[in-house]
Design a protein around this motif. Structure first.
Motif, PDB file in Angstrom:
ATOM      1  N   GLN A  23       0.810  -1.213   0.000  1.00  0.00           N
ATOM      2  CA  GLN A  23       0.000   0.000   0.000  1.00  0.00           C
ATOM      3  C   GLN A  23       0.847   1.269   0.000  1.00  0.00           C
ATOM      4  O   GLN A  23       0.581   2.215  -0.731  1.00  0.00           O
ATOM      5  CB  GLN A  23      -0.923   0.014   1.222  1.00  0.00           C
ATOM      6  N   LYS A  24       1.877   1.263   0.823  1.00  0.00           N
ATOM      7  CA  LYS A  24       2.735   2.454   0.881  1.00  0.00           C
ATOM      8  C   LYS A  24       3.393   2.700  -0.466  1.00  0.00           C
ATOM      9  O   LYS A  24       3.495   3.832  -0.933  1.00  0.00           O
ATOM     10  CB  LYS A  24       3.804   2.272   1.960  1.00  0.00           C
ATOM     11  N   THR A  26      -5.765   4.007   5.786  1.00  0.00           N
ATOM     12  CA  THR A  26      -4.356   3.796   5.467  1.00  0.00           C
ATOM     13  C   THR A  26      -3.790   5.021   4.770  1.00  0.00           C
ATOM     14  O   THR A  26      -2.686   5.475   5.059  1.00  0.00           O
ATOM     15  CB  THR A  26      -4.201   2.581   4.532  1.00  0.00           C
ATOM     16  N   TYR A  69      -0.763   7.102   6.218  1.00  0.00           N
ATOM     17  CA  TYR A  69       0.526   7.136   5.527  1.00  0.00           C
ATOM     18  C   TYR A  69       0.860   8.562   5.078  1.00  0.00           C
ATOM     19  O   TYR A  69       2.010   9.002   5.181  1.00  0.00           O
ATOM     20  CB  TYR A  69       0.523   6.178   4.343  1.00  0.00           C
TER      21      TYR A  69
END
Lengths: 139, 139
Positions: A10-11, A46, A50
């Motif tokens: 995801q990052k 998220t 992030y």
DNA sequence: ATAATTGCAAACACTTTGCACCTGT
DNA sequence: ACAGGTGCAAAGTGTTTGCAATTAT
């Protein structure tokens, strides 16, 4: 690339997207929508977490979006062409800030069109007090 | 004083309070709390509506508060002294120009809102070349 | 009289958080 | 194995809106 401990899918997805759009100010909504459209959806939570961590580590900045309600994020570009934009210097800490955003470019055009004055970016410095010194908290 | 049609007790209360604190940036919460403490409470909805109308009519401005989440309002000071606007100086003839137009005021707001930098108009001078020296003519 | 305004509460929109499950090291 | 990360859904927070009662003209 990221300061977080684990390197997750995801990052990577988010960071890549920001990098591909580094000249744009992106809201969470936009990012989420685009990622979903790309077939690589990432949860809003998220995303917010992030992005905040990127802002925290100084890799991105958080501004207000056009709608004046939501936040807009942008990766910080380390290399910049300084003659193409104005600079601001803090009277207090001496820090120099680059004014490379879209809106400020339009300021140069406004002054040229409406005041018939051609700004010399290299000689001009806007003085004032920055976020860190005004006690207003900040990024 | 107000542009609205009817002159109500609530508007008077709010306006008076803003005037008494014209050097401060006030959030709706703060205003509501202070007015309640003063024994002259005003509903939040009324507050938001009237503040927006003041902004609309140009009597006040709306910035982002320190918490970066809520809006902060402030009455606009009408007197146009030189600390309220930027100046431009021609590199060529040395002439000093006043930048008192609406658009340039919004530039200050943009820089405050989006870059969290409060411009010191008295110290800042924009350098460049003026119409007389560049021979560009215009409006 | 009647058009504007008020204020409550409900609706909204953006963001944060709790928590059970998943993943990188 | 297990600390860190994810994502859903619920909670939070600031702002806006619908509407019946109130107020200014």
């Amino acid at each position: 690339m990221q300061r977080s401990t684990y390197n997750t899918r995801q990052k990577q997805i988010i960071y890549d997207f920001l990098l591909k759009n580094k000249e744009r100010l992106l809201t969470c909504e936009e990012i989420a929508d685009c990622l979903k459209a790309s077939g690589t959806p990432v949860g809003k939570a998220t995303l917010y977490r992030y992005l905040d961590s990127l802002v925290c580590s100084g890799d991105a900045r958080k501004l207000t979006a056009e709608d004046k309600k939501s936040a807009a994020y942008q990766l910080l570009d380390k290399e910049m062409n300084c003659s193409s934009h104005l600079h601001m210097k803090c009277n207090c800490c001496g820090e120099l800030y680059h004014l490379g955003c879209e809106f400020m470019h339009s300021v140069g055009e406004h002054i040229l069109n409406h005041h018939q004055f051609e700004i010399d970016n290299s000689k001009t410095v806007i003085y004032g007090v920055c976020k860190n010194c005004s006690g207003k908290g900040g990024i």
